[in-house]
Write an enzyme that holds these catalytic residues in place. Structure first.
Site, PDB file in Angstrom:
ATOM      1  CG  HIS A  53      12.978  -3.027   2.525  1.00  0.00           C
ATOM      2  ND1 HIS A  53      13.488  -1.985   1.628  1.00  0.00           N
ATOM      3  CD2 HIS A  53      11.768  -2.954   2.777  1.00  0.00           C
ATOM      4  CE1 HIS A  53      12.213  -1.373   1.310  1.00  0.00           C
ATOM      5  NE2 HIS A  53      11.077  -1.702   2.160  1.00  0.00           N
TER       6      HIS A  53
HETATM    7  P1  TYD Z   1       7.829  -3.671   0.477  1.00  0.00           P
HETATM    8  O1  TYD Z   1       8.802  -2.427  -0.352  1.00  0.00           O
HETATM    9  O2  TYD Z   1       8.718  -4.591   0.953  1.00  0.00           O
HETATM   10  O3  TYD Z   1       6.819  -2.746   1.226  1.00  0.00           O
HETATM   11  P2  TYD Z   1       7.115  -1.733   2.852  1.00  0.00           P
HETATM   12  O4  TYD Z   1       8.616  -1.342   2.531  1.00  0.00           O
HETATM   13  O5  TYD Z   1       6.131  -0.784   2.569  1.00  0.00           O
HETATM   14  O6  TYD Z   1       6.898  -2.601   3.886  1.00  0.00           O
HETATM   15  O7  TYD Z   1       6.907  -4.231  -0.487  1.00  0.00           O
HETATM   16  C1  TYD Z   1       5.835  -4.952  -0.078  1.00  0.00           C
HETATM   17  C2  TYD Z   1       5.505  -5.884  -1.403  1.00  0.00           C
HETATM   18  O8  TYD Z   1       4.706  -5.133  -2.169  1.00  0.00           O
HETATM   19  C3  TYD Z   1       6.712  -6.337  -2.117  1.00  0.00           C
HETATM   20  O9  TYD Z   1       6.924  -8.057  -1.448  1.00  0.00           O
HETATM   21  C4  TYD Z   1       6.288  -6.569  -3.648  1.00  0.00           C
HETATM   22  C5  TYD Z   1       5.048  -5.378  -3.523  1.00  0.00           C
HETATM   23  N1  TYD Z   1       5.530  -4.180  -4.295  1.00  0.00           N
HETATM   24  C6  TYD Z   1       5.194  -4.109  -5.678  1.00  0.00           C
HETATM   25  O10 TYD Z   1       4.936  -5.027  -6.208  1.00  0.00           O
HETATM   26  N2  TYD Z   1       5.758  -3.120  -6.266  1.00  0.00           N
HETATM   27  C7  TYD Z   1       5.950  -2.037  -5.680  1.00  0.00           C
HETATM   28  O11 TYD Z   1       6.476  -1.013  -6.166  1.00  0.00           O
HETATM   29  C8  TYD Z   1       6.385  -1.980  -4.409  1.00  0.00           C
HETATM   30  C9  TYD Z   1       6.978  -0.770  -3.485  1.00  0.00           C
HETATM   31  C10 TYD Z   1       5.806  -3.143  -3.498  1.00  0.00           C
END
Ligand code: TYD
Length: 136
Positions: A53
């Protein structure tokens, strides 16, 4: 618009002694924004990939607090791989950069300092939407 060449490794320096090291992160000093949120990825199963993303506005400072992993950064035109394995260094990710994270070592901890509180609205989760945002 930022490009992958704007995303740099920042040397955080360390206070070294025979009893170990300390590295300090401070708002608007060695971290170039107000820290609104800190989170960390851990217990990532071997072979898992994360990220996939971009963000409209978020700035991030990434530290390999333990172990190692690789960030693949993409501005829509160029890609850059950054291997992180040193807690005294941070990767500064500017807004509008697509990222994927891979090759997590066992027990690694990916600590993220962020310029904004969590908001799903700030995410670009679709690569075509990302390219459209980048006007590509
Ligand atoms: P995401 O940022 O998509 O994870 P990564 O980039 O590490 O694969 O986050 C995954 C899920 O975690 C997202 O859908 C919601 C939750 N989340 C939170 O609730 N708060 C946060 O600060 C973050 C980073 C994620």
């Amino acid at each position: 618009m930022y490009s992958v060449s704007d995303c740099k490794i920042v040397d955080l320096s360390k206070v070294h002694s025979d009893a170990g090291n300390i590295t300090v992160l401070e708002n608007n000093k060695n971290v170039p924004f107000d820290i609104k949120r800190i989170y960390y990825l851990y217990d990532v199963p071997m072979g898992s990939e994360r990220g996939g993303h971009g963000h409209y506005e978020l700035e991030q400072f990434i530290v390999a607090a333990s172990g190692s992993f690789t960030f693949v950064l993409d501005d829509g035109e160029n890609q850059k791989e950054v291997f992180l394995n040193d807690p005294s260094k941070a990767l500064y990710i500017k807004p509008g950069i697509w990222r994927e994270i891979k090759n997590f070592s066992s027990g690694s901890i990916c600590m993220v300092l962020a310029s904004q509180i969590y908001s799903e609205k700030d995410y670009l989760r679709d690569y075509k939407e990302f390219l459209n945002f980048k006007k590509l």
